[in-house]
Design an enzyme around this catalytic site. Structure first.
Site, PDB file in Angstrom:
ATOM      1  N   GLU A  37       6.354 100.833  79.680  1.00 22.17           N
ATOM      2  CA  GLU A  37       6.981 101.375  80.894  1.00 22.17           C
ATOM      3  C   GLU A  37       8.315 100.695  81.146  1.00 22.17           C
ATOM      4  O   GLU A  37       8.557  99.581  80.673  1.00 22.17           O
ATOM      5  CB  GLU A  37       6.046 101.226  82.105  1.00 22.17           C
ATOM      6  CG  GLU A  37       5.456  99.839  82.306  1.00 22.17           C
ATOM      7  CD  GLU A  37       6.123  99.044  83.415  1.00 22.17           C
ATOM      8  OE1 GLU A  37       7.273  99.393  83.794  1.00 22.17           O
ATOM      9  OE2 GLU A  37       5.497  98.079  83.897  1.00 22.17           O
ATOM     10  N   ARG A  62       0.248  91.520  85.110  1.00 25.22           N
ATOM     11  CA  ARG A  62      -0.467  92.730  84.681  1.00 25.22           C
ATOM     12  C   ARG A  62       0.399  93.979  84.786  1.00 25.22           C
ATOM     13  O   ARG A  62      -0.033  95.031  85.225  1.00 25.22           O
ATOM     14  CB  ARG A  62      -1.774  92.904  85.460  1.00 25.22           C
ATOM     15  CG  ARG A  62      -2.738  91.738  85.313  1.00 25.22           C
ATOM     16  CD  ARG A  62      -4.073  92.019  85.954  1.00 25.22           C
ATOM     17  NE  ARG A  62      -4.781  93.099  85.274  1.00 25.22           N
ATOM     18  CZ  ARG A  62      -5.525  92.942  84.179  1.00 25.22           C
ATOM     19  NH1 ARG A  62      -5.649  91.748  83.624  1.00 25.22           N
ATOM     20  NH2 ARG A  62      -6.147  93.971  83.634  1.00 25.22           N
ATOM     21  N   CYS A  67      10.010  97.841  74.488  1.00 24.55           N
ATOM     22  CA  CYS A  67       9.790  97.290  73.148  1.00 24.55           C
ATOM     23  C   CYS A  67      10.093  95.805  73.056  1.00 24.55           C
ATOM     24  O   CYS A  67       9.354  95.053  72.411  1.00 24.55           O
ATOM     25  CB  CYS A  67      10.581  98.066  72.107  1.00 24.55           C
ATOM     26  SG  CYS A  67      12.374  97.803  72.157  1.00 24.55           S
ATOM     27  N   HIS A 105      15.570  98.986  69.340  1.00 25.58           N
ATOM     28  CA  HIS A 105      14.132  98.855  69.131  1.00 25.58           C
ATOM     29  C   HIS A 105      13.873  97.559  68.383  1.00 25.58           C
ATOM     30  O   HIS A 105      14.661  97.145  67.531  1.00 25.58           O
ATOM     31  CB  HIS A 105      13.584 100.046  68.347  1.00 25.58           C
ATOM     32  CG  HIS A 105      12.093 100.085  68.278  1.00 25.58           C
ATOM     33  ND1 HIS A 105      11.289 100.006  69.400  1.00 25.58           N
ATOM     34  CD2 HIS A 105      11.238 100.172  67.226  1.00 25.58           C
ATOM     35  CE1 HIS A 105      10.020 100.057  69.047  1.00 25.58           C
ATOM     36  NE2 HIS A 105       9.970 100.147  67.732  1.00 25.58           N
ATOM     37  N   ASP A 119       3.836  97.312  65.537  1.00 29.68           N
ATOM     38  CA  ASP A 119       4.755  97.859  66.533  1.00 29.68           C
ATOM     39  C   ASP A 119       3.966  98.393  67.719  1.00 29.68           C
ATOM     40  O   ASP A 119       3.440  99.506  67.682  1.00 29.68           O
ATOM     41  CB  ASP A 119       5.600  98.969  65.913  1.00 29.68           C
ATOM     42  CG  ASP A 119       6.705  99.454  66.836  1.00 29.68           C
ATOM     43  OD1 ASP A 119       6.802  98.951  67.971  1.00 29.68           O
ATOM     44  OD2 ASP A 119       7.478 100.337  66.420  1.00 29.68           O
TER      45      ASP A 119
END
Length: 271
Positions: A37, A62, A67, A105, A119
């Protein structure tokens, strides 16, 4: 870093060893427990590449992450266990966007009996680590493919119902300076998709759930179903129910999400 707290967060109860069984269990557990997110980017909060910051956010508080946080945390945990890990630079949509996506990424290479790609930061990508081998890779009914583009670049093709269709990567260790510069651009530029709208993904026992702006999607190997959310209250409720994110402050994002939705996704987000 409290490794046991991470194990508790992802539901791992085995003995951690630098082997494929442990790598697979951690990879699957991470993706099932921790959502991808970008709410902090949407809310204008500073982003970090430090795995300790990712631990605080994803484990202690939490939350989920993108990435740099997801793979940054997993890579640090794997190294603590004794795995040999190389952080590599990936590039989502390199064909379409040229050099701008370089380093957008983060990918992990893990050395075992042969190299594996790990990944947990590609949203609706593969649930398990896979061998660094050219050709088809199948997992949980989804079909993926690794392609050798040239002497420098490899391309990971996502499954047919995925969001981003592919990312390219090189086998050289990532440049921390490049990752830092691209992370900063992605989290602040008005041209960045992460600044433009909210995104979320989570692997579940019966498929993958995602949010692309207003579009709430359930993805399975044989297709996908999309429902358009109609209110800030519904948006916040879906974040909590499907992504385990307690984020009432995300309601403030709703007007901008609605304003940008059709421009970004159009008919694709309704299919």
């Amino acid at each position: 870093m409290d490794i046991q707290a991470y194990f508790d967060r992802i539901g791992f109860s085995g003995t951690a060893r630098p082997d494929l069984e442990t790598l697979t269990a951690l990879h699957r557990g991470h993706l099932r427990a921790i959502p991808y997110e970008n709410l902090d980017v949407q809310l204008g909060r500073p982003m970090s590449l430090d795995p300790l910051d990712a631990f605080d956010k994803l484990v202690t508080r939490r939350r989920g992450g993108w990435c740099y946080e997801m793979n940054g945390l997993l890579g640090a945990v794997l190294q603590d266990i004794g795995f040999s890990v190389t952080r590599m630079s990936g590039s989502v949509s390199r064909d379409e966007r040229g050099d701008r996506p370089l380093g957008n990424h983060l990918v992990l290479r893990v050395e075992l009996d042969r190299p594996y790609i790990a990944d947990v930061g590609f949203g609706d990508g593969i649930l398990e680590p896979f061998p660094l081998a050219i050709g088809a890779h199948r997992c949980e009914g989804y079909d993926f493919r690794l392609e050798d583009l040239d002497s420098e670049w490899l391309r990971f093709h996502n499954h047919a119902n995925g969001g981003a269709p592919y990312f390219d990567f090189t086998l050289a260790p990532a440049s921390p300076e490049q990752l830092s510069a691209t992370c900063r651009w992605l989290s602040t530029s008005p041209d960045s998709i992460f600044v433009q709208t909210a995104l979320a993904f989570r692997h579940t026992p019966d498929g993958i759930v995602s949010l692309l702006g207003r579009a709430h999607r359930r993805i399975r190997p044989d297709g996908k179903q999309t429902i358009l959310l109609n209110s800030a209250e519904e948006f916040v409720a879906v974040l909590e129910r499907d992504f385990d994110l307690d984020a009432p402050e995300a309601a403030a994002l709703w007007p901008a999400i609605c304003a940008k939705h059709e421009e970004l996704f159009g008919a694709e987000a309704r299919s």
